[in-house]
Design a protein around this motif. Structure first.
Motif, short mmCIF file in Angstrom:
data_model
loop_
_atom_site.label_atom_id
_atom_site.label_comp_id
_atom_site.label_asym_id
_atom_site.label_seq_id
_atom_site.Cartn_x
_atom_site.Cartn_y
_atom_site.Cartn_z
N VAL A 44 0.88 -1.17 0.00
CA VAL A 44 0.00 0.00 0.00
C VAL A 44 0.91 1.22 0.00
CG1 VAL A 44 -1.77 1.27 1.28
CG2 VAL A 44 -1.81 -1.23 1.24
N SER A 45 0.75 2.08 -1.00
CA SER A 45 1.67 3.21 -1.13
C SER A 45 1.17 4.50 -0.48
CB SER A 45 1.97 3.47 -2.61
OG SER A 45 0.78 3.78 -3.29
N ALA A 46 0.02 4.46 0.14
CA ALA A 46 -0.52 5.66 0.80
C ALA A 46 0.46 6.13 1.88
CB ALA A 46 -1.87 5.36 1.41
N ALA A 67 -10.35 6.57 10.49
CA ALA A 67 -9.08 6.44 11.19
C ALA A 67 -8.01 7.14 10.35
CB ALA A 67 -8.73 4.98 11.42
N THR A 68 -6.79 7.09 10.82
CA THR A 68 -5.67 7.69 10.11
C THR A 68 -4.55 6.68 9.97
OG1 THR A 68 -6.21 9.84 11.06
CG2 THR A 68 -4.00 9.60 10.16
N LEU A 69 -3.93 6.65 8.80
CA LEU A 69 -2.76 5.80 8.59
C LEU A 69 -1.57 6.45 9.28
CD1 LEU A 69 -1.41 3.36 7.21
CD2 LEU A 69 -1.06 4.81 5.21
N ALA A 70 -1.05 5.79 10.32
CA ALA A 70 0.07 6.35 11.08
C ALA A 70 1.40 5.93 10.47
CB ALA A 70 -0.01 5.90 12.53
N ASP A 71 1.46 4.70 9.92
CA ASP A 71 2.71 4.18 9.38
C ASP A 71 2.39 2.97 8.51
OD1 ASP A 71 5.45 4.01 8.95
OD2 ASP A 71 5.88 3.07 10.88
N ARG A 72 3.33 2.61 7.67
CA ARG A 72 3.20 1.38 6.88
C ARG A 72 4.55 0.70 6.83
NH1 ARG A 72 3.79 5.43 2.90
NH2 ARG A 72 5.30 4.80 1.34
N HIS A 73 4.52 -0.62 6.82
CA HIS A 73 5.74 -1.41 6.86
C HIS A 73 5.54 -2.59 5.92
CE1 HIS A 73 8.49 -4.18 9.48
NE2 HIS A 73 9.10 -3.77 8.40
N THR A 74 6.36 -2.68 4.88
CA THR A 74 6.30 -3.80 3.95
C THR A 74 7.58 -4.61 4.09
OG1 THR A 74 4.91 -2.58 2.41
CG2 THR A 74 6.06 -4.49 1.52
N ALA A 75 7.42 -5.90 4.30
CA ALA A 75 8.56 -6.81 4.48
C ALA A 75 8.06 -8.24 4.26
CB ALA A 75 9.14 -6.65 5.88
N GLN A 104 5.71 -11.06 0.30
CA GLN A 104 5.73 -9.81 1.05
C GLN A 104 4.40 -9.59 1.75
OE1 GLN A 104 6.38 -6.42 -1.51
NE2 GLN A 104 4.27 -6.35 -2.18
N ALA A 105 4.46 -8.79 2.80
CA ALA A 105 3.27 -8.42 3.57
C ALA A 105 3.39 -6.95 3.92
CB ALA A 105 3.20 -9.26 4.85
N THR A 106 2.25 -6.29 4.03
CA THR A 106 2.24 -4.89 4.45
C THR A 106 1.42 -4.76 5.72
OG1 THR A 106 2.52 -4.05 2.20
CG2 THR A 106 1.58 -2.54 3.81
#
Length: 156
Positions: A44-46, A67-75, A104-106
């Motif tokens: 997710v690139s947001a 809600a608000t997207l606080a952070d994203r982590h892809t690994a 991969q997972a986000t």
């Protein structure tokens, strides 16, 4: 990514709201604060700060909160599980089943959940315009029903 005009004092463009479909139990867990990380198989690139509209899929079929997207982590799924398992709201077995075959997972860290005073039902949304909830997520557009656009107008 398409952005809308800025509303902050720095003049940076504000991200468009994201409409995210989730199972009803996950929407409720986000809204009550027991789930702070949502998982996706696709990246997710947001950017952080993106407003999120929480749509509960069948049998509820309604927008229930924001809600608000606080952070994203892809690994890798293994890395995501190790880092976020306490906040994803699912068992290891459910996690492994969901990410079977994925490389991969986000993990989307969600903040500031706000339940709506009254849900925006699928029937209500469709009474205003053609509307199809996303399978996973998509950005809110100018062709979405007025109640959905009005809900998100104050967020950007």
């Amino acid at each position: 990514m398409i952005t809308t005009p800025a509303t902050d004092s720095e003049g940076a463009p504000a991200p468009r709201p994201l409409l995210m479909s989730l199972r009803p139990r996950f929407v409720q867990a986000i809204l009550d604060g027991s789930k702070t990380v949502e998982l996706r198989r696709a990246r997710v690139s947001a950017p952080p700060g993106t407003p999120i509209v929480l749509y509960a899929s069948s049998p509820v079929m309604a927008v229930l909160g924001l809600a608000t997207l606080a952070d994203r982590h892809t690994a890798s799924p293994t890395t995501i599980w190790r880092k976020h398992r306490a906040n994803v709201g699912i068992s290891r077995a459910e996690f492994l089943d969901y990410f079977a075959g994925a490389t991969q997972a986000t993990a989307l860290t969600i903040a500031d959940p706000q339940p709506l005073a009254a849900p925006l039902t699928l029937a209500l949304l469709r009474s205003h315009a053609e509307f199809q909830p996303p399978q996973s997520y998509r950005y809110i557009t100018t062709t979405d029903p007025a109640p959905l656009r009005e809900l998100t107008a104050s967020l950007v």
